[in-house]
Structures are given as structure tokens and as C-alpha cells.
Design an enzyme around this catalytic site. Structure first.
Site, PDB file in Angstrom:
ATOM      1  N   PRO A 111      49.896 -45.377 -34.454  1.00 44.81           N
ATOM      2  CA  PRO A 111      47.882 -44.745 -34.351  1.00 44.81           C
ATOM      3  C   PRO A 111      47.756 -43.441 -33.714  1.00 44.81           C
ATOM      4  CG  PRO A 111      48.266 -46.786 -33.868  1.00 44.81           C
ATOM      5  CD  PRO A 111      49.873 -46.317 -34.635  1.00 44.81           C
ATOM      6  N   VAL A 112      47.325 -42.531 -34.001  1.00 45.70           N
ATOM      7  CA  VAL A 112      46.789 -41.243 -34.000  1.00 45.70           C
ATOM      8  C   VAL A 112      46.184 -41.381 -32.191  1.00 45.70           C
ATOM      9  CG1 VAL A 112      44.805 -39.169 -33.474  1.00 45.70           C
ATOM     10  CG2 VAL A 112      46.445 -39.997 -35.686  1.00 45.70           C
ATOM     11  N   GLY A 117      52.540 -41.693 -28.825  1.00 45.99           N
ATOM     12  CA  GLY A 117      52.938 -40.018 -28.680  1.00 45.99           C
ATOM     13  C   GLY A 117      52.733 -39.524 -29.973  1.00 45.99           C
ATOM     14  N   SER A 118      52.141 -39.823 -30.770  1.00 52.24           N
ATOM     15  CA  SER A 118      51.441 -39.763 -32.824  1.00 52.24           C
ATOM     16  C   SER A 118      52.022 -38.084 -32.612  1.00 52.24           C
ATOM     17  CB  SER A 118      50.371 -39.874 -33.265  1.00 52.24           C
ATOM     18  OG  SER A 118      49.221 -38.928 -33.082  1.00 52.24           O
ATOM     19  N   ALA A 121      55.505 -36.272 -31.868  1.00 54.88           N
ATOM     20  CA  ALA A 121      55.927 -37.395 -32.624  1.00 54.88           C
ATOM     21  C   ALA A 121      56.087 -36.677 -33.857  1.00 54.88           C
ATOM     22  CB  ALA A 121      56.157 -38.435 -33.202  1.00 54.88           C
ATOM     23  N   ASP A 162      56.206 -37.018 -22.981  1.00 56.23           N
ATOM     24  CA  ASP A 162      56.045 -37.676 -24.814  1.00 56.23           C
ATOM     25  C   ASP A 162      56.726 -36.866 -25.677  1.00 56.23           C
ATOM     26  OD1 ASP A 162      53.972 -38.919 -23.567  1.00 56.23           O
ATOM     27  OD2 ASP A 162      52.411 -38.020 -25.240  1.00 56.23           O
TER      28      ASP A 162
HETATM   29  C1  MEV Z   1      50.886 -39.839 -22.030  1.00 57.46           C
HETATM   30  O1  MEV Z   1      51.748 -40.327 -22.931  1.00 57.46           O
HETATM   31  C2  MEV Z   1      50.902 -39.919 -20.440  1.00 57.46           C
HETATM   32  C3  MEV Z   1      49.977 -38.812 -20.142  1.00 57.46           C
HETATM   33  O2  MEV Z   1      50.497 -39.000 -18.482  1.00 57.46           O
HETATM   34  C4  MEV Z   1      49.915 -38.099 -19.948  1.00 57.46           C
HETATM   35  C5  MEV Z   1      51.507 -36.441 -19.541  1.00 57.46           C
HETATM   36  O3  MEV Z   1      51.698 -37.259 -19.013  1.00 57.46           O
HETATM   37  O4  MEV Z   1      51.046 -36.425 -20.085  1.00 57.46           O
HETATM   38  C6  MEV Z   1      49.029 -39.787 -19.325  1.00 57.46           C
END
Ligand code: MEV
Length: 323
Positions: A111-112, A117-118, A121, A162
Site C-alpha cells: 500500500p502507498v 516502503g512502497s 520498492a 528504506d
Molecule cells: C520511514 O520508513 C522511516 C523514517 O524514519 C524516515 C526515514 O528514516 O527516512 C520515518
């Protein structure tokens, strides 16, 4: 014969340390293979590079998209890179030859804007498919660095966690700017992921935390220290197989994320429902404000916790083993 290349990249979940990781503290994340982005590239008889991403209702020729569109920017940057002078590995055509005619199909079950991590990915899967189709091999390090540059275009000041966990598809103990470090899982454990169904862009929550930090750096540095310390302790427990002790750490991490204002009533409701149904700890995961939460469970409790999450408003759950 029409040549065809395919690639796939997993989703990810952050176990500990989101947001504080943007400020140099450690965080732990693992790939989630139950959800993935898939890309297929075919040579085409029609002129141009055509992109079809039915999940987001996108059917367009590359040049009709704004150049900073997330998908267009991956393709433009890749074509630019592969046109640079021939690399030491002998890759890349170099020069100004004609662009290929391609049909690119992108689909994703991630899901976006949900913390799974859409965006990273899709970038990684698209990049690998382009790299294979256009015969420009890239190492994991190159894919990761490229995907980080794309994350920067779209997320402002991402830590890079991510793209790293998704490019290497491995558990990652991540500290911004350091070489990738993975971790061993002493004994496998199970988590359930619950989706609020609310999309919440990471860019916004990261920017809001930055405003808090700018207004009172001493206070927030100390909150980030606490989150980083939790991530360090969690890594030790995972490596020694003491995963049952992670629940308390998840609860503490969630409280810190609430303080950072990145939780939401829907996330708190799911976290509470999971704990009541027998999870030994739970927390939001990713950017927050919506998206997903995770709960630590005994394997045999998985269905109960999953049903409790659905009753508390989750749109979907995923039960996954960290191993
Ligand atoms: C996003 O998946 C994780 C955050 O810590 C942002 C980042 O690390 O870039 C909220």
C-alpha cells in the site's frame, strides 16, 4: 523475438527506531516478502517509453510525465547514468544514441504511503529491471545509492533506511552514513502487521518532527537518544534469541513516537487492541500518522491478534516471521 526483463522488490517494516534514525540514531528494519513491487519491461513497436501502473491508474508515455514524477525520475536518471562514458566494468553505451522503445509494467501489492516502503520498492524493482533490460549491470551498492538519491527527491531528508533494507533484502541495523550492517536472528519470532488503511506521506511526518527538533534541540536529541538506545538493546535481544523481551521495548518505542506526535488515534487503537489480544508489545512502524503498526506475538496467538486488529479497524493484516 520480443525481449522481456522482470524484477521484484520486497516491502519492509521498521522494528525499532524510525524518525530518530533521521538524526543519526540506530534503527532496525526487515524485509517483508509477502508484499512486493513487480516490474516487467518489454521491447515495444510503439515509439517512446510507455509506463503502465494500473494500481495508481497511470498509463503514460515517459515524456508526458513531469520530470520529478517518482517513476519518471527513476527512468530519466537511469538513462542519464547509462549514457555516461563507458564505466570501468565496460558497461553503458556512452554517447547520445537513440532511446529504446519500451513498455514498462509496474504493479505493487505494497500500500502507498503506509510505512511499508512502497516508493523504495518500486524504485529498486524498476532500476533492476532497467539495468537488466538495457544491459547495464549494477551492484547492490549502486542500486542502493541510486535509490537513496530518488528517496531524497521525494522525501526531503530521508535517513536511507528504506532503500537499504529493500535493496539488500536483508535485516538491517542501520545508522545513517555508515556501511550497511545486518544482524543475526538468534531465534525466529513472529510479528503481525496491521494497516490502518490511512495513507500518510512520510515527508510530512519527517518535516513535522524536524520542526519540533528545531524548536528545542536539547529536548529532542535526548528523546532520539532514548529511541536509539532501545534499538541497540533490541538488536542484542534479537541476536541472543531473547525475542520475548522485545515487547516491552516496542511499547517504550511507541510511547516515544507518540511524544514525537507521529502516532494517531487509529494507530493507538490498533496498538491497544493488539496488546489486549495477547501481543507482548506493539508500536507504529514507519513514518506514522497512519499506515502500519506491528505487534510481537507468540505464533499460536497470531490469528487472535490479527482478528482483534481487524475488529479495531485494521484494513488488512500480515503475519510474518523474522528469521
Ligand atoms: C520511514 O520508513 C522511516 C523514517 O524514519 C524516515 C526515514 O528514516 O527516512 C520515518
Amino acid at each position: 523475438m520480443i525481449s522481456r526483463s522482470t524484477s521484484s522488490a520486497p516491502g519492509k517494516v521498521i522494528l525499532f527506531g524510525e524518525h530518530a534514525v533521521v538524526y543519526g540514531r540506530p534503527a532496525l528494519a526487515v524485509p517483508v516478502t509477502q508484499v512486493h513491487a513487480d516490474v516487467e519491461i518489454l521491447d515495444s513497436n510503439s515509439t517512446g517509453i510507455w509506463i503502465h501502473a494500473p494500481d495508481i491508474n497511470l498509463h503514460s508515455e515517459l515524456n508526458a510525465l513531469p520530470s520529478d514524477h517518482p517513476i519518471a525520475s527513476v527512468i530519466h536518471n537511469f538513462l542519464f547514468l547509462s549514457r555516461q562514458s563507458v564505466s570501468p566494468l565496460g558497461r553503458g553505451a556512452g554517447g547520445e544514441g537513440k532511446f529504446p522503445n519500451l513498455n514498462i509494467k509496474i504493479s505493487s501489492s505494497i500500500p502507498v504511503a503506509s510505512g511499508l516502503g512502497s516508493g523504495a520498492a518500486v524504485t529498486v524493482a524498476l532500476l533492476r529491471a532497467l539495468s537488466s533490460h538495457l544491459n547495464y549491470p549494477m551492484t547492490d551498492e549502486e542500486v542502493n545509492a541510486f535509490a537513496y538519491d530518488i528517496e531524497k527527491i521525494h522525501h526531503g531528508t530521508p535517513s536511507g533506511i528504506d532503500n537499504t533494507v529493500i535493496a539488500y533484502a536483508k535485516p538491517v541495523y542501520f545508522i545513517k552514513g555508515r556501511l550497511i550492517e545486518t544482524f543475526k536472528v538468534g531465534a525466529p519470532f513472529t510479528i503481525v502487521i496491521g494497516d490502518t488503511g490511512i495513507s500518510a506521506p512520510t515527508k510530512k511526518s519527517v518535516a513535522d518532527v524536524r520542526k519540533l527538533w528545531e524548536a528545542d534541540k536539547a529536548k529532542w536529541e535526548s528523546v532520539f537518544d532514548e529511541a536509539g538506545d532501545i534499538a541497540k538493546q533490541a538488536k542484542e535481544k534479537i541476536e541472543t534469541g531473547d525475542w520475548r523481551l522485545l515487547g516491552g521495548l516496542m511499547d517504550q518505542n511507541h510511547a516515544l513516537l507518540q511524544e514525537m506526535t507521529v502516532s494517531s488515534p487509529e494507530l493507538d487503537r490498533l496498538v491497544e487492541a493488539a496488546r489486549k489480544a495477547g501481543a507482548s508489545g506493539a508500536k507504529l512502524s514507519g513514518g506514522g500518522r497512519g499506515g502500519n503498526m506491528i505487534a510481537l506475538i507468540e505464533r499460536e496467538n497470531a490469528d487472535d491478534v490479527s482478528s482483534a486488529l481487524i475488529s479495531a479497524g485494521a484494513k488488512n493484516t500480515i503475519i510474518t516471521q523474522v528469521s
